[in-house]
Write an enzyme that holds these catalytic residues in place. Structure first.
Site, PDB file in Angstrom:
ATOM      1  N   ASP A  82       0.878  -1.177   0.000  1.00  0.00           N
ATOM      2  CA  ASP A  82       0.000   0.000   0.000  1.00  0.00           C
ATOM      3  C   ASP A  82       0.912   1.223   0.000  1.00  0.00           C
ATOM      4  O   ASP A  82       2.133   1.115   0.170  1.00  0.00           O
ATOM      5  CB  ASP A  82      -0.940  -0.054   1.209  1.00  0.00           C
ATOM      6  CG  ASP A  82      -2.192   0.787   0.986  1.00  0.00           C
ATOM      7  OD1 ASP A  82      -2.225   1.567   0.019  1.00  0.00           O
ATOM      8  OD2 ASP A  82      -3.138   0.664   1.791  1.00  0.00           O
TER       9      ASP A  82
ATOM     10  N   ASP B 256      -3.725   7.256  -3.571  1.00  0.00           N
ATOM     11  CA  ASP B 256      -5.092   7.740  -3.820  1.00  0.00           C
ATOM     12  C   ASP B 256      -5.509   8.689  -2.713  1.00  0.00           C
ATOM     13  O   ASP B 256      -4.818   8.822  -1.697  1.00  0.00           O
ATOM     14  CB  ASP B 256      -6.053   6.545  -3.932  1.00  0.00           C
ATOM     15  CG  ASP B 256      -5.920   5.552  -2.786  1.00  0.00           C
ATOM     16  OD1 ASP B 256      -4.773   5.280  -2.371  1.00  0.00           O
ATOM     17  OD2 ASP B 256      -6.938   5.060  -2.285  1.00  0.00           O
TER      18      ASP B 256
ATOM     19  N   GLY C  23     -11.648   3.461   1.057  1.00  0.00           N
ATOM     20  CA  GLY C  23     -12.498   4.314   1.893  1.00  0.00           C
ATOM     21  C   GLY C  23     -13.588   3.560   2.633  1.00  0.00           C
ATOM     22  O   GLY C  23     -14.586   4.167   3.041  1.00  0.00           O
TER      23      GLY C  23
HETATM   24  N1  GUN Z   1      -6.360   0.843   3.080  1.00  0.00           N
HETATM   25  C1  GUN Z   1      -7.615   0.870   3.554  1.00  0.00           C
HETATM   26  N2  GUN Z   1      -8.370   1.743   2.844  1.00  0.00           N
HETATM   27  C2  GUN Z   1      -7.571   2.270   1.899  1.00  0.00           C
HETATM   28  C3  GUN Z   1      -7.787   3.212   0.849  1.00  0.00           C
HETATM   29  O1  GUN Z   1      -8.870   3.755   0.662  1.00  0.00           O
HETATM   30  N3  GUN Z   1      -6.695   3.483   0.065  1.00  0.00           N
HETATM   31  C4  GUN Z   1      -5.483   2.891   0.248  1.00  0.00           C
HETATM   32  N4  GUN Z   1      -4.487   3.184  -0.580  1.00  0.00           N
HETATM   33  N5  GUN Z   1      -5.285   2.020   1.235  1.00  0.00           N
HETATM   34  C5  GUN Z   1      -6.302   1.705   2.043  1.00  0.00           C
END
Ligand code: GUN
Length: 722
Positions: free
Chosen positions: A113, A148, A221
């Site tokens: 992430d 994002d 989200g």
């Molecule tokens: N991890 C949990 N929710 C999100 C999200 O909306 N975007 C990203 N990049 N990681 C997340």
């Protein structure tokens, strides 16, 4: 001291095979049931067999060693945070020098992430959009994530619009940096707004960098919704995003990892989950089970077992030191997570994923409420994104399936039952002529009740004597899930409803019958209700004509209801019909003028074609599907003909010899194609190449480039020179 009271030998799993370079990032669908799919994603560090979960690994705190996850729990991929690695000099320099796989000590797929979640939790992150993608590429991540903009549910519509817009603007910049070296997640934001989720799906699905688009689409989200058990909002977001997302990319629910949510999410089309729940719940002394969460301090015995917990009693685990306890519980939690996912995958293979979701919906009030909301959407789809996905889900669900189904509260709303009922209402027609060749209007409807399946045993002789008395009679059977024409008496699950004997003894009331007759367009006819009685063999002798007519109706009706053939073509195909029957008096082969054309499917009541049957159908209706990307501007018709798949010229010699149709070689497919049902494969001139059973829907075929599109049963060009 060791972590457990048993010493154990953990066998070392070999490292994964990297994919072929041309397959990198491709997703293939192996099996489908409605929106649920068994798939696999190809990467440099092996396959992700979906639906699957990426356990979250914090590089600083490893509750379970990633290597143990690989070796012992068969975890194929995990997710860690590139922002955390980037921020810590020691982690970052080690990852840059030796790669993230060595840093984490994991041979499988590593997803990262980007720091967006940290910006949601802490307000901001100091890393740049391009910088974080470049970093993920430099440390050798398999699937990275762009930065994002997290859309919180409490934000205004304007703020959410801006989150969607900025995320889309950053998308092509991020793809350009990732180039060919890094596969990328393209997150879908949009808060609680169905239209914005659909817009985000469209924008993020369409965007292309210099080397193509995103590989996976996580739905972002949603963590605040899951924390508050707002599952109905979660499913509305999922259905909205799915309405526009390309079906050739896996969908990931960002931050969802409670096993309770797997079956329903998978039934609605989720392929990948990720979560730290296994570790976080363990830290809080809680155990995951497929139906909820249990506190360690409240139990005397384990409510749900695992190989880890078999080694201990709850009391023994309570007395461990906190670090050790956390590991034991985390191992159990991961094991339960993995086995629930295996159960879901198996349920997709067996056509039972919806039943599993239905069962699990009873485990939590919020989940039940969300499940019932989904049923409402399926029953009465609206014209927004949720309705589009709901309709698509029903129409891509095979209406017939093998095996029995228990008669339970929600059975009527299962997608395959809804699909079958809508096909019946749309395509079933009264016979064009009666057994005595008369073409008069029908005189009455006769409803068989109080009889259990197989109806050809309990009721056939009664049906014959009813028809002998008044040939112009329409025979329907009363079942606990509605009326069906006698001609479809062996269609499963109608013929395999499990329940006590008295479920066959509870007749519908007159209002219910009237409502059902409206669906069949038969409400203007008088009806009688009959309970079959015993009829002696003597009474049925000499009535072969009626029996043959019943068999013929069954073939014509199945071809029309399940396969879209017009009843008039079905009648032509069966005008010289004979059949061979099994010992249980079921048709096993159907012949036309002595040529074998159809083999009824005994396990689900559907139709199986032979190559001669396929030829015959194609001669009666030699249309071709329109090319993908071209809008159909004709009228929708009730009997659009058997679904066809049109393939590229290069594939014809192979498919014509009986090889499967591969995704990427399909030029066009009829939109009414149903996965699991027969279809014809034709060239661009409508010439028959083969026939088979489709694996995916027509929409899938328009996007997919890997995997089997149609499992071919027989080629039509076997005697031609290649
Ligand atoms: N991890 C949990 N929710 C999100 C999200 O909306 N975007 C990203 N990049 N990681 C997340």
């Amino acid at each position: 001291m060791t972590d457990s009271c048993f010493s154990e030998v953990v066998s070392t799993r070999p490292n994964p095979e990297p994919c072929r370079s041309q397959d990198r990032g491709k997703f293939e669908i192996l099996q489908k049931d409605g929106a649920a799919r068994i798939g696999r994603l190809h990467t440099n560090h092996g396959l992700l067999n979906t639906p699957m979960l990426l356990p979250v690994v914090n590089p600083n705190i490893r509750t379970i060693e990633p290597r143990e996850m690989w070796d012992k729990y068969r975890v194929e991929g995990l997710i860690t945070n590139s922002y955390v690695i980037w921020k810590h000099d020691d982690l970052s320099s080690s990852a840059l020098e030796n790669g993230v796989h060595q840093l984490i000590d994991f041979p499988g797929v590593i997803v990262t992430d980007s720091g967006t979640f940290q910006s949601y939790v802490y307000g901001d992150v100091e890393v740049g959009v391009e910088e974080i993608v470049k970093f993920q590429k430099d440390i050798g991540v398999d699937i990275g994530t762009m930065l994002d903009v997290f859309g919180r549910p409490d934000m205004s519509r304007e703020e959410i619009e801006s989150a969607v817009e900025i995320t889309a603007e950053r998308a092509s910049i991020s793809l350009d940096i990732a180039q060919d070296d890094l596969l990328l997640n393209g997150p879908i934001q949009g808060g609680l707004h169905e239209d914005l989720r659909a817009l985000a799906g469209q924008l993020m699905g369409d965007v292309k960098g210099t080397n193509g688009g995103f590989t996976v689409h996580p739905i972002g989200g949603i963590v605040p919704l899951m924390e508050n058990q707002r599952y109905r909002d979660l499913f509305s977001i999922l259905l909205s995003a799915k309405s526009t997302l390309p079906p050739n990319r896996p969908v990931h629910l960002f931050g969802c990892g409670h096993p309770l949510l797997f079956p329903m999410s998978i039934a609605l089309g989720v392929d990948i989950f990720d979560s730290a729940a296994y570790a976080l719940f363990a830290r809080g002394n809680r155990l995951l089970t497929p139906t909820g969460t249990v506190r360690l301090d409240e139990i005397t015995e384990w409510p749900c077992n695992s190989s880890e917990l078999f080694k201990w009693t709850p009391e023994e685990v309570r007395s461990l030191d906190s670090k050790q306890r956390e590991k034991v519980l985390a191992r159990h939690n991961l094991e339960v997570t993995q086995s629930e996912l295996a159960r879901c995958r198996e349920a997709i293979r067996n056509g039972k994923i919806w039943q599993l979701a239905e069962e699990r919906s009873h485990s939590s009030a919020q989940l039940r409420e969300a499940f019932l909301w989904v049923l409402d959407q399926l029953e009465e789809p609206d014209d927004g994104p949720v309705g589009i996905s709901s309709l698509r889900m029903i129409s891509s669900t095979n209406p017939v399936r093998k095996g029995g189904e228990k008669l339970v509260e929600d059975i009527d709303e299962r997608p395959h039952i809804l699909h079958f009922k809508s096909l019946l209402a749309l395509r079933w027609r009264i016979p064009g002529s009666w057994w005595n060749d008369s073409v008069k209007d029908p005189k009455r409807v006769v409803i068989i009740e109080g009889a259990s399946p197989p109806w050809r045993e309990s009721s056939l002789h009664t049906v014959v004597s009813i028809l002998e008395e008044i040939p112009e009679s329409i025979i329907l059977i009363s079942t606990p899930i509605g009326l069906i024409p006698y001609s479809l008496e062996d269609v499963s699950p109608w013929s395999h409803i499990d329940g006590s004997d008295d479920i066959w003894d509870s007749p519908l009331d007159d209002d219910e019958i009237f409502d059902e007759l409206i669906e069949f367009d038969l409400s203007d006819l008088p009806y009688v209700r009959i309970t079959p009685g015993l009829i002696s063999e003597l009474e049925i002798k000499g009535k072969e004509e009626i029996y043959d007519w019943i068999d013929r109706c069954s073939i014509v009706d199945k071809l029309s209801v399940l396969n879209g053939l017009s009843p008039s073509i079905g009648c032509k195909m069966t005008s010289k019909m004979t059949s061979r029957k099994s010992k249980t008096k079921r048709m096993v082969n159907v012949y036309s003028d002595g040529v074998h054309i159809i083999s009824p499917r005994l396990n689900d009541g559907g139709i199986s074609l032979t190559i001669n049957g396929a030829r015959m159908i194609n001669e009666y209706s030699s249309t071709t599907p329109i090319h993908f990307g071209v809008e159909y501007d004709g009228e929708e018709i009730d009997h659009p003909g058997i679904a066809k798949v049109m393939i590229v010229d290069d594939a014809i010699p192979f498919v014509g010899q009986g090889k499967n149709v591969m995704q990427g070689y399909v030029l066009g497919a009829d939109p009414h194609l149903i996965p699991g049902q027969p279809c014809l494969i034709v060239d661009s001139n409508g010439r028959l190449v083969a026939h088979g059973i489709s694996v995916t829907s027509a929409r899938d075929m328009a996007f997919m480039t890997k995997g089997i599109a149609v499992r071919v049963r027989d080629g039509a060009l076997k005697n031609e020179k290649t």
